[in-house]
Write a protein that holds these residues in place. Structure first.
Motif, PDB file in Angstrom:
ATOM      1  N   CYS A  18      40.005  32.380  46.807  1.00 17.46           N
ATOM      2  CA  CYS A  18      39.731  30.942  46.948  1.00 17.46           C
ATOM      3  C   CYS A  18      41.004  30.130  46.816  1.00 17.46           C
ATOM      4  N   VAL A  19      41.848  30.519  45.878  1.00 16.00           N
ATOM      5  CA  VAL A  19      43.104  29.797  45.649  1.00 16.00           C
ATOM      6  C   VAL A  19      43.989  29.891  46.887  1.00 16.00           C
ATOM      7  N   GLN A  20      44.078  31.103  47.439  1.00 18.61           N
ATOM      8  CA  GLN A  20      44.892  31.309  48.636  1.00 18.61           C
ATOM      9  C   GLN A  20      44.346  30.520  49.818  1.00 18.61           C
ATOM     10  N   ALA A  21      43.031  30.608  50.013  1.00 26.05           N
ATOM     11  CA  ALA A  21      42.413  29.937  51.156  1.00 26.05           C
ATOM     12  C   ALA A  21      42.613  28.433  51.070  1.00 26.05           C
ATOM     13  N   CYS A  25      44.866  25.614  53.633  1.00 24.71           N
ATOM     14  CA  CYS A  25      44.206  24.532  54.351  1.00 24.71           C
ATOM     15  C   CYS A  25      45.259  23.537  54.856  1.00 24.71           C
ATOM     16  N   GLY A  26      45.122  23.109  56.082  1.00 25.07           N
ATOM     17  CA  GLY A  26      46.150  22.312  56.728  1.00 25.07           C
ATOM     18  C   GLY A  26      46.484  20.994  56.055  1.00 25.07           C
ATOM     19  N   THR A  27      45.558  20.447  55.273  1.00 24.15           N
ATOM     20  CA  THR A  27      45.791  19.113  54.713  1.00 24.15           C
ATOM     21  C   THR A  27      46.456  19.133  53.331  1.00 24.15           C
ATOM     22  N   HIS A  28      46.719  20.328  52.788  1.00 28.25           N
ATOM     23  CA  HIS A  28      47.186  20.383  51.393  1.00 28.25           C
ATOM     24  C   HIS A  28      48.659  20.694  51.222  1.00 28.25           C
ATOM     25  N   MET A  33      44.054  23.306  45.759  1.00 25.74           N
ATOM     26  CA  MET A  33      43.328  22.290  44.991  1.00 25.74           C
ATOM     27  C   MET A  33      42.247  22.919  44.119  1.00 25.74           C
ATOM     28  N   ILE A  34      42.146  24.252  44.162  1.00 24.48           N
ATOM     29  CA  ILE A  34      41.185  24.947  43.293  1.00 24.48           C
ATOM     30  C   ILE A  34      41.999  25.736  42.277  1.00 24.48           C
ATOM     31  N   HIS A  35      41.524  25.766  41.047  1.00 24.73           N
ATOM     32  CA  HIS A  35      42.259  26.449  39.984  1.00 24.73           C
ATOM     33  C   HIS A  35      41.403  27.589  39.444  1.00 24.73           C
ATOM     34  N   LEU A  36      42.054  28.684  39.130  1.00 21.26           N
ATOM     35  CA  LEU A  36      41.332  29.797  38.525  1.00 21.26           C
ATOM     36  C   LEU A  36      41.582  29.754  37.022  1.00 21.26           C
TER      37      LEU A  36
END
Ligand code: SF4
Ligand code: SF4
Length: 203
Positions: A18-21, A25-28, A33-36
């Protein structure tokens, strides 16, 4: 938006897909924007993904002096708007979930906006598309209920303050709200008991 976003910490295997995906993302601009997070690092390897919970009444937006954080009519709290954000970090301090992060390079707060460019047109957020264990679920609530146990909960107690969130966390059937302070107190109690036990062993 009819779909629900449900996080199930028990299903997280800590793979960081999830972190990698999210970072891709093109806008980031390469920033996830997700943290584990570790649930209880001292005692367990259990991890959980942390997304913006999209509070019904987002504290981050309430404390922003520049009105840089907008909420969509369907309850998604957006990341800060660049021309408005003055980088004061009030939102970083105010969020009870530790979600907004100040990006030094661009002097701006960035956070998960539930992939609004995707979810507003019926697609799943990037993180939910890649999670191999469906710790991150985005879709119809009935579909989730048809194949999962537990109860998705979006009501949180922080002492006397109640926060309601659009994103829900899976809890046992008997739990209808998540009491954060009570859980911390129980954790503290366990630490005390462990200290007592260590002292006994040392004697
Ligand atoms: S979880 Fe934090 S960043 Fe997300 S809406 Fe709530 S207060 Fe704002
Ligand atoms: S850092 Fe930006 S978005 Fe956050 S409170 Fe300050 S001005 Fe608002």
């Amino acid at each position: 938006m009819d779909s629900v976003f449900i996080v199930d910490p028990a299903r997280c295997i800590g793979c960081e897909a999830c972190v990698q995906a999210c970072a891709e993302c093109g806008t980031h601009r390469g920033v996830s924007m997700i943290h584990l997070e570790f649930v209880d690092r001292a005692h367990s390897v259990q991890t959980t993904p942390q997304v913006c919970m999209h509070c019904e009444e987002p504290t981050c937006a309430q404390v922003c002096p520049a009105d840089a954080i907008k909420q969509t009519p369907d309850g998604v709290t957006q990341s800060s708007l660049k021309p408005r954000c003055i980088g004061c970090q009030n939102c970083v301090l105010a969020c009870p979930y530790g979600v907004p992060k100040y990006q030094v390079e661009i002097d701006q707060m960035m956070k998960c906006d539930m992939c609004y460019d995707r979810t507003s047109v019926g697609k799943r957020p990037m993180c939910a598309t890649v999670c191999p264990s469906e710790a991150l679920y985005f879709g119809p609530l009935e579909e989730w209920r048809g194949r999962r146990r537990g109860r998705p909960v979006g009501t949180w107690r922080f002492g006397r303050q109640v926060v309601r969130t659009r994103v829900m966390m899976v809890m046992p059937e008997s739990v209808d709200r998540i009491d954060v302070w009570a859980d911390k107190r129980q954790g503290a109690g366990r630490e005390d008991r462990l200290d007592e036990r260590r002292a006994e062993v040392a004697d």
